[in-house]
Structure formats: structure tokens, C-alpha cells
Design a protein around this motif. Structure first.
Motif, short mmCIF file in Angstrom:
data_model
loop_
_atom_site.label_atom_id
_atom_site.label_comp_id
_atom_site.label_asym_id
_atom_site.label_seq_id
_atom_site.Cartn_x
_atom_site.Cartn_y
_atom_site.Cartn_z
N HIS A 92 -5.06 3.19 8.25
CA HIS A 92 -3.97 2.93 7.32
C HIS A 92 -4.31 1.76 6.40
N THR A 114 -4.53 2.01 2.31
CA THR A 114 -3.44 1.45 1.51
C THR A 114 -3.60 -0.03 1.17
N ARG A 160 3.63 4.05 4.00
CA ARG A 160 2.71 4.34 2.90
C ARG A 160 3.41 5.03 1.74
#
Length: 400
Positions: free
Chosen positions: A271, A275, A308
């Protein structure tokens, strides 16, 4: 006559044929007060021909029985009237009456009629001197036939009731099996939908986002950033492929290499790389079986996917810890937040709650606009195993 009917009544046909043959022999050899015996022969022939023509259907057809049974009563009168010993024909007459009659009362009345007809025939051939013996014999015959017929009819009735109950039970079992099969199919579809949403769909969403960023890097001629984007994109695609294969193999995607804590660290790292949001993981090893670990991993995946897609947060904290017989997974972000009371169009939060409910757990979402979001998911667990907690550390931020 159908083959099924023939097989079911074959012993009655054999019994009738044997009795008629023996009656014909007695008619030819037995004593008779008359000089001619043709009425008895005619009665035997008529009875046999009528049985072959339509009487054999009387076991299943009331109309055939109504046409055949009167001939049976007439034969019970004619045969003893010519040759007294042919009263033996009652051995088949009484069973025919009881088997081919639809009602017990009709069978009783016909049995009395047969007894009376046979008694009259015996009186015609033997005279008044045989009245007492005739009454005694026919009385015993009628009473015995009626008693046996009533008993057999009750047994047959119970057998029919049992057969109907068995058929109803089979129909109910089949209906239940169909309902269970339908429910199983629906449950499996829901499970697959949740698994696909929490794994493949989220991975594909990340790949789409990375592709959009890579396109922007390409348009702005940022080759260094583009190289990094492509590396992360390849890793995400490989992860999606691995989870897809595991899902097809009916395994637990994301739990194939190590424990839940390790899977959470890998998820957080991916993740972060996708991001640029720093994800901190603090995970203790808890007493959970494999299925429960998968449930909590799916919760973490859904929570990070929502971060996200909607939160726009700069940092996320993921904690896994035991708490009074429960294992709690808490995902906290500092994003834009939202109003949990307002209905959402997506299926993520609903699927998350359904998954936890099926596993006996609970889910609490605390959020407000501008104040971030906290997702608490808890599952029942056994005694705390006392394993050392993983060292809390932030996952390194990837330079874009």
C-alpha cells in the motif's frame, strides 16, 4: 394389461388359473345328482373367458370389477348346484371379491352373497337333508372370509399409508436437498464475490491507479519515477496473479507464506509503495485459526482499499492485538473521513460486515468529516498464546 400390473398381480393370476383347473377336474370327476353337467362346464368356461377378457383388470379398474364380480357370484351358485364338491371354487371367489372391491362394506355384502348363492346351490344338489351342514359350512366360510378380508384390508391400508408417508418424506428430503443446494450455491457465490472484491478487484484497482500515474510520468518525461512506477506495477500484477490462482485453488489468498502479522506487513508495504502513504503495522500473534486470520486480512485489505480510494490520508496505522477473549484489528487513518450514518453506494463496507458476522465477529466504524476514520474488527479467540509482539515499525516510504 401393463407389464407392471401383471407383475404386481401375477400370483393372483396363478392362483385363479390353478383353482379353475382343479374345479374343472372336480366337475368332471365329482359326484352329481344330474345326468348332465354342461351348466357347470359352461360356468367354468364363462368365468375363465371373462377373467381373460376383462376380469384381470378388476384389481385396478372398478368398472372391470363391477362387470366381473356378478359372474363370480353366479358361478358360486351354478357350480355347487351341479356338482356339490365344486363349492371348492370359493377358495378363489372370496379372494376375488375382497381384492377387487373398493370398499370393505361392498366386499362384506358380496361375501354374504357368495355364501348365500353357494348355499342355495348346495341345497339344489343335495336336498333339504343337508340344510344344517350347508348353513354351518357357508356360515363359517363367510365369517372366516370376512374376518380375513377385514384384517388384510387393514394391513393393506396401513401399508398404503406408510407408502404415502415414505413418498412424502422422500419428496420433503428432495425439496430440502434442493433448498440446501440452492442456499449453498448462493452462499458460495456470495463468498466468491467477497473474495474477488477483497483481493482481485482491489489489486486491479491499484494497478489502474499505478497505470494512470505512470502515464502522467511518461507525459512529463519523468523517467526515474516511471521506472519505479513500472516496478511497483509489475509487483502488483504478480500479487494479483498469485491471489487469483490461490482463490481458484480454494485456498486462503495472502496467507500462504506466513502468519497474519506477516501478511499485514506485506499488505502495508505494498500500500505504501502504491500510494506513498506511510503505513505503520503493530501486530501481535493471536490464537486464531486459518479462516479467522483470512477474515481479518480481508478486513485490512478493504480498509486500506477505502483509504486509497476515498480518504486521501498521509499515514495509516494498523494494529492487531488481543483484548478480553477477542482479537481486534484496528485500522486508523488521518484522511478526510465521512459520515458512517449515510448510506454508501459501494459493496465494500457491507461485505466487510457480512464477512465478520458469518465468522461470529463484529465491526465498528468511527469517523467524521475531516477527522479521519477508525475501523475496529473483532473476532472471538482462544487464550492468548503469549507470543512476542512484532516490533512496531513504519514501512519505508517509496520515493515517487
Amino acid at each position: 394389461m401393463s407389464g407392471e400390473t401383471w407383475v404386481r398381480n401375477r400370483w393372483l393370476h396363478v392362483f385363479f388359473a390353478g383353482t379353475m383347473l382343479l374345479t374343472a377336474v372336480i366337475t368332471a370327476l365329482g359326484w352329481s345328482p344330474w345326468s348332465t353337467r354342461w351348466p357347470a362346464y359352461l360356468a367354468v368356461v364363462v368365468l375363465v373367458v371373462a377373467y381373460l377378457a376383462y376380469g384381470h383388470r378388476g384389481y385396478d379398474s372398478p368398472r372391470a370389477a363391477a362387470a366381473f364380480l356378478p359372474l363370480v357370484v353366479v358361478a358360486a351358485l351354478v357350480l355347487p348346484a351341479v356338482v356339490p364338491s365344486t363349492a371348492f371354487v370359493q377358495c378363489i371367489v372370496f379372494p376375488l371379491v375382497w381384492v377387487q372391491s373398493e370398499r370393505v362394506r361392498t366386499a362384506v355384502l358380496l361375501s354374504i352373497a357368495v355364501g348365500v348363492a353357494s348355499g342355495i346351490g348346495l341345497q339344489v344338489s343335495e336336498g333339504p337333508d343337508a340344510l344344517v351342514s350347508t348353513l354351518l359350512i357357508e356360515g363359517i366360510s363367510v365369517i372366516g372370509a370376512c374376518a380375513m378380508g377385514v384384517w388384510i384390508s387393514s394391513v393393506a391400508g396401513l401399508s398404503e399409508e406408510r407408502r404415502q408417508l415414505v413418498e412424502e418424506l422422500r419428496a420433503t428430503q428432495q425439496s430440502l436437498a434442493d433448498a440446501n443446494r440452492t442456499a449453498g450455491i448462493a452462499s458460495e457465490r456470495e463468498r466468491l464475490a467477497r473474495e474477488i472484491h477483497d483481493t482481485v478487484a482491489q489489486n486491479l484497482a491499484g494497478i489502474v491507479m499505478l497505470t494512470e500515474r505512470a502515464r502522467g510520468d511518461l507525459a512529463n518525461d519523468r523517467s526515474d519515477a516511471l521506472e519505479e512506477r513500472l516496478t511497483v506495477l509489475e509487483e502488483s500484477a504478480r500479487a494479483a496473479l498469485e491471489e487469483s490462482r490461490t482463490l481458484v485453488a480454494a485456498g486462503a489468498a495472502g496467507m500462504t507464506r506466513d502468519s497474519l502479522a506477516g501478511a499485514l506487513h506485506r499488505l502495508a508495504e505494498r500500500h505504501t509503495r502504491e500510494t506513498s502513504a506511510v503505513v505503520t503495522v503493530d501486530a501481535s500473534e493471536c490464537a486464531l485459526d486459518r479462516d479467522a486470520q483470512v477474515v481479518l486480512l480481508r478486513v485490512a485489505q478493504e480498509a486500506l482499499s477505502n483509504v486509497r480510494a476515498h480518504a486521501g490520508s498521509a499515514s495509516v496505522q494498523v494494529r492487531l492485538f488481543p483484548d478480553e477473549g477477542q482479537t481486534v484489528l484496528r485500522v486508523t487513518d488521518d484522511g478526510t473521513g465521512f459520515d458512517p450514518e449515510q448510506p454508501t453506494a459501494g459493496h465494500g463496507l457491507r461485505g466487510l460486515r457480512e464477512r465478520l458476522a458469518l465468522a461470529g465477529g463484529t465491526c465498528t466504524i468511527t469517523s467524521a468529516p475531516g477527522r479521519g476514520t477508525v475501523v475496529d474488527a473483532s473476532l472471538p479467540t482462544g487464550p492468548e498464546p503469549g507470543l512476542p509482539s512484532a516490533v512496531r515499525h513504519p514501512v519505508a516510504e517509496v520515493t515517487r
